[in-house]
Design an enzyme around this catalytic site. Structure first.
Site, PDB file in Angstrom:
ATOM      1  N   GLY A  16       0.829  -1.203   0.000  1.00  0.00           N
ATOM      2  CA  GLY A  16       0.000   0.000   0.000  1.00  0.00           C
ATOM      3  C   GLY A  16       0.861   1.250   0.000  1.00  0.00           C
ATOM      4  O   GLY A  16       0.497   2.272   0.586  1.00  0.00           O
ATOM      5  N   GLY A  17       1.995   1.182  -0.671  1.00  0.00           N
ATOM      6  CA  GLY A  17       2.969   2.283  -0.616  1.00  0.00           C
ATOM      7  C   GLY A  17       2.683   3.429  -1.571  1.00  0.00           C
ATOM      8  O   GLY A  17       3.406   4.423  -1.580  1.00  0.00           O
ATOM      9  N   ASP A  71      -1.997  -7.325  -5.806  1.00  0.00           N
ATOM     10  CA  ASP A  71      -3.133  -7.425  -4.889  1.00  0.00           C
ATOM     11  C   ASP A  71      -2.756  -8.480  -3.853  1.00  0.00           C
ATOM     12  O   ASP A  71      -2.699  -9.682  -4.172  1.00  0.00           O
ATOM     13  CB  ASP A  71      -4.405  -7.841  -5.650  1.00  0.00           C
ATOM     14  N   SER A 110     -22.265  -7.981   3.624  1.00  0.00           N
ATOM     15  CA  SER A 110     -22.311  -9.234   2.871  1.00  0.00           C
ATOM     16  C   SER A 110     -21.053 -10.039   3.197  1.00  0.00           C
ATOM     17  O   SER A 110     -20.070  -9.495   3.717  1.00  0.00           O
ATOM     18  CB  SER A 110     -22.361  -8.948   1.365  1.00  0.00           C
ATOM     19  N   TYR A 152      -7.881  -0.622  18.185  1.00  0.00           N
ATOM     20  CA  TYR A 152      -9.036  -1.521  18.364  1.00  0.00           C
ATOM     21  C   TYR A 152      -8.684  -2.977  18.045  1.00  0.00           C
ATOM     22  O   TYR A 152      -9.558  -3.833  18.060  1.00  0.00           O
ATOM     23  CB  TYR A 152     -10.281  -1.007  17.635  1.00  0.00           C
ATOM     24  N   LYS A 167      -7.082  -6.840  12.216  1.00  0.00           N
ATOM     25  CA  LYS A 167      -5.946  -6.216  12.913  1.00  0.00           C
ATOM     26  C   LYS A 167      -5.578  -7.012  14.165  1.00  0.00           C
ATOM     27  O   LYS A 167      -4.398  -7.109  14.518  1.00  0.00           O
ATOM     28  CB  LYS A 167      -6.282  -4.769  13.286  1.00  0.00           C
ATOM     29  N   GLY A 194      -3.169   6.208  15.947  1.00  0.00           N
ATOM     30  CA  GLY A 194      -4.479   6.829  16.125  1.00  0.00           C
ATOM     31  C   GLY A 194      -4.851   7.541  14.838  1.00  0.00           C
ATOM     32  O   GLY A 194      -4.513   7.088  13.742  1.00  0.00           O
ATOM     33  N   ARG A 204     -13.627   6.787   3.727  1.00  0.00           N
ATOM     34  CA  ARG A 204     -14.426   5.606   4.065  1.00  0.00           C
ATOM     35  C   ARG A 204     -14.902   5.562   5.507  1.00  0.00           C
ATOM     36  O   ARG A 204     -15.802   4.798   5.852  1.00  0.00           O
ATOM     37  CB  ARG A 204     -13.591   4.343   3.805  1.00  0.00           C
TER      38      ARG A 204
HETATM   39  C1  HXC Z   1     -20.955  -1.868   3.147  1.00  0.00           C
HETATM   40  C2  HXC Z   1     -19.360  -2.245   1.516  1.00  0.00           C
HETATM   41  C3  HXC Z   1     -18.852  -0.925   1.666  1.00  0.00           C
HETATM   42  C4  HXC Z   1     -19.511  -0.076   2.631  1.00  0.00           C
HETATM   43  C5  HXC Z   1     -17.701  -1.939   0.154  1.00  0.00           C
HETATM   44  N1  HXC Z   1     -18.603  -2.834   0.577  1.00  0.00           N
HETATM   45  N2  HXC Z   1     -17.822  -0.770   0.796  1.00  0.00           N
HETATM   46  N3  HXC Z   1     -20.380  -2.714   2.261  1.00  0.00           N
HETATM   47  N4  HXC Z   1     -20.533  -0.594   3.347  1.00  0.00           N
HETATM   48  N5  HXC Z   1     -19.112   1.194   2.815  1.00  0.00           N
HETATM   49  C6  HXC Z   1     -18.816  -4.175   0.077  1.00  0.00           C
HETATM   50  C7  HXC Z   1     -19.170  -4.170  -1.392  1.00  0.00           C
HETATM   51  O1  HXC Z   1     -20.549  -3.899  -1.583  1.00  0.00           O
HETATM   52  C8  HXC Z   1     -18.809  -5.595  -1.813  1.00  0.00           C
HETATM   53  O2  HXC Z   1     -19.766  -6.530  -1.401  1.00  0.00           O
HETATM   54  C9  HXC Z   1     -17.564  -5.870  -0.953  1.00  0.00           C
HETATM   55  O3  HXC Z   1     -17.605  -4.944   0.140  1.00  0.00           O
HETATM   56  C10 HXC Z   1     -16.304  -5.637  -1.716  1.00  0.00           C
HETATM   57  O4  HXC Z   1     -16.337  -4.304  -2.219  1.00  0.00           O
HETATM   58  P1  HXC Z   1     -15.572  -3.881  -3.557  1.00  0.00           P
HETATM   59  O5  HXC Z   1     -15.697  -2.411  -3.718  1.00  0.00           O
HETATM   60  O6  HXC Z   1     -15.981  -4.752  -4.689  1.00  0.00           O
HETATM   61  O7  HXC Z   1     -14.087  -4.326  -3.183  1.00  0.00           O
HETATM   62  P2  HXC Z   1     -12.730  -3.706  -3.554  1.00  0.00           P
HETATM   63  O8  HXC Z   1     -12.810  -2.855  -4.789  1.00  0.00           O
HETATM   64  O9  HXC Z   1     -11.774  -4.831  -3.543  1.00  0.00           O
HETATM   65  O10 HXC Z   1     -12.414  -2.693  -2.333  1.00  0.00           O
HETATM   66  C11 HXC Z   1     -12.024  -3.154  -1.065  1.00  0.00           C
HETATM   67  C12 HXC Z   1     -12.570  -2.278   0.055  1.00  0.00           C
HETATM   68  C13 HXC Z   1     -12.286  -0.797  -0.222  1.00  0.00           C
HETATM   69  C14 HXC Z   1     -11.944  -2.760   1.357  1.00  0.00           C
HETATM   70  C15 HXC Z   1     -14.085  -2.470   0.131  1.00  0.00           C
HETATM   71  O11 HXC Z   1     -12.828   0.003   0.828  1.00  0.00           O
HETATM   72  C16 HXC Z   1     -10.833  -0.501  -0.377  1.00  0.00           C
HETATM   73  O12 HXC Z   1     -10.262  -0.697  -1.449  1.00  0.00           O
HETATM   74  N6  HXC Z   1     -10.121  -0.020   0.653  1.00  0.00           N
HETATM   75  C17 HXC Z   1      -8.687   0.244   0.598  1.00  0.00           C
HETATM   76  C18 HXC Z   1      -8.284   1.502   1.293  1.00  0.00           C
HETATM   77  C19 HXC Z   1      -8.785   1.638   2.709  1.00  0.00           C
HETATM   78  O13 HXC Z   1      -9.801   1.059   3.069  1.00  0.00           O
HETATM   79  N7  HXC Z   1      -8.125   2.449   3.503  1.00  0.00           N
HETATM   80  C20 HXC Z   1      -8.551   2.704   4.870  1.00  0.00           C
HETATM   81  C21 HXC Z   1      -7.787   1.872   5.803  1.00  0.00           C
HETATM   82  S1  HXC Z   1      -7.912   2.581   7.398  1.00  0.00           S
HETATM   83  P3  HXC Z   1     -20.919  -7.090  -2.393  1.00  0.00           P
HETATM   84  O14 HXC Z   1     -21.631  -8.138  -1.598  1.00  0.00           O
HETATM   85  O15 HXC Z   1     -21.782  -5.902  -2.731  1.00  0.00           O
HETATM   86  O16 HXC Z   1     -20.206  -7.634  -3.591  1.00  0.00           O
HETATM   87  C22 HXC Z   1      -7.604   1.392   8.524  1.00  0.00           C
HETATM   88  C23 HXC Z   1      -7.373   1.813   9.959  1.00  0.00           C
HETATM   89  C24 HXC Z   1      -8.438   2.667  10.507  1.00  0.00           C
HETATM   90  O17 HXC Z   1      -7.548   0.278   8.255  1.00  0.00           O
HETATM   91  C25 HXC Z   1      -8.007   3.572  11.653  1.00  0.00           C
HETATM   92  C26 HXC Z   1      -8.499   4.968  11.475  1.00  0.00           C
HETATM   93  C27 HXC Z   1      -8.201   5.890  12.609  1.00  0.00           C
END
Ligand code: HXC
Length: 285
Positions: A16-17, A71, A110, A152, A167, A194, A204
């Protein structure tokens, strides 16, 4: 904060760089003399980041930052990709930074949503760690893994349940392998950051117009600066941290403790409330 050659000669692979904290760590490691390789899902983003970072730190890199579209949910692609990175020279440090997460009511998820997050966070981190660890062990080389987890991982958190599960698993992986692979010269540690704003996470996880909730709930009244995290990461992957193994360092301004301490609510009390609590005052109503 560091001598400029702290990471001289180290080859560091960051998942994820291309964006967010991974990109910030790549920049800091390059500044400190490391050679950096980045991977992620989007090749155009990686290529642009590699170009940008190489240009910024060209005196250290000679203008080169390795990158590869990968990936990490795909175990075979990980094996192939790590092999290709290795062909350019052995990796010394793996940073498990790639993550997937979103805010959702858990009963609406899902199975694909659950698998998607766990695939990146838990399985992807495990595949990457094993792909590097096997090579270090086979070559008799030391190595270091640094994983980005969250606070968490041990408290759990509502509304980000797959991420919390993943995690927690990465924390278990870190502590388990610290003992199993420590005798082979491999250190594994984690950082629990944090709030360090990034576009990927904030898009997101933070509802529109509510970004300032992070400041207001933090004992230090602010979010983290990327530099604060990247300096900690640089120390932890450097030889200066050679005795640190199986550790998780929290870097959150006290955020998780603020949500945990039983009497922390008392910071809401007014001067009058405190006066009423003074010795001898209570119960004399
Ligand atoms: C409900 C969701 C959703 C949402 C996706 N899905 N977003 N369901 N609410 N907001 C569902 C989709 O409908 C689908 O299910 C399944 O998840 C896969 O989604 P896709 O978009 O097809 O997958 P993909 O393109 O591979 O994306 C993966 C992802 C996406 C995880 C969903 O968010 C992503 O690429 N994230 C990468 C970056 C990221 O998240 N960064 C934040 C990390 S922060 P169905 O059944 O409809 O097919 C972190 C620490 C947090 O980790 C600490 C903060 C302080």
């Amino acid at each position: 904060m560091f001598v400029p050659d702290l990471l001289q000669g180290k080859r560091i692979l960051i998942t994820g760089g291309g964006t967010g904290l991974g990109k910030s760590m790549a920049r800091r490691f390059l500044e400190l003399g490391a050679r950096v390789a980045i991977c992620g899902r989007r090749e155009d983003v990686l290529e642009e980041t590699a170009r940008e970072l190489a240009a910024e730190t060209t005196d250290k890199t000679g203008g080169a930052v390795a990158w590869k579209g990968l990936d990490i949910r795909d175990a075979e692609a990980v094996e192939r990709g790590v092999g290709e990175f290795w062909a350019g020279g052995p990796i010394d440090v793996l940073v498990n930074n790639a993550a997937g997460n979103f805010l959702a009511r858990t009963e609406t998820l899902s199975h694909r949503a659950v698998d998607s997050v766990l695939g990146i966070v838990l399985h992807g981190s495990a595949y990457m760690t094993l792909a590097c660890g096997r090579r270090w062990i086979a070559d008799g080389r030391p190595g270091t893994v640094l994983s980005m987890i969250t606070t968490y991982a041990w408290t759990g958190s509502a509304y980000v349940v797959p991420s919390a599960m993943g995690k927690a698993g990465v924390l278990a992986l870190t502590r388990s392998l610290a003992v199993e692979w420590g005798p082979k010269g491999i250190r594994l540690n984690a950082i629990a950051p944090g709030p360090f704003p990034t576009k990927g996470a904030w898009d997101r996880l933070v509802p529109e117009g509510q970004a300032d909730l992070w400041e207001s709930r933090n004992p230090l009244g602010r979010v983290g600066e990327h530099r604060e995290l990247t300096n900690l990461a640089a120390y932890m992957v450097s030889d200066q941290a050679g005795f640190m193994n199986g550790e998780v360092v929290t870097l959150d301004g006290g955020e998780w403790l603020a949500g945990a301490g039983q009497f922390n609510w008392a910071s809401q009390l007014s001067e009058e409330d405190w006066a009423a609590m003074a010795p001898g005052k209570k119960g004399k109503g």
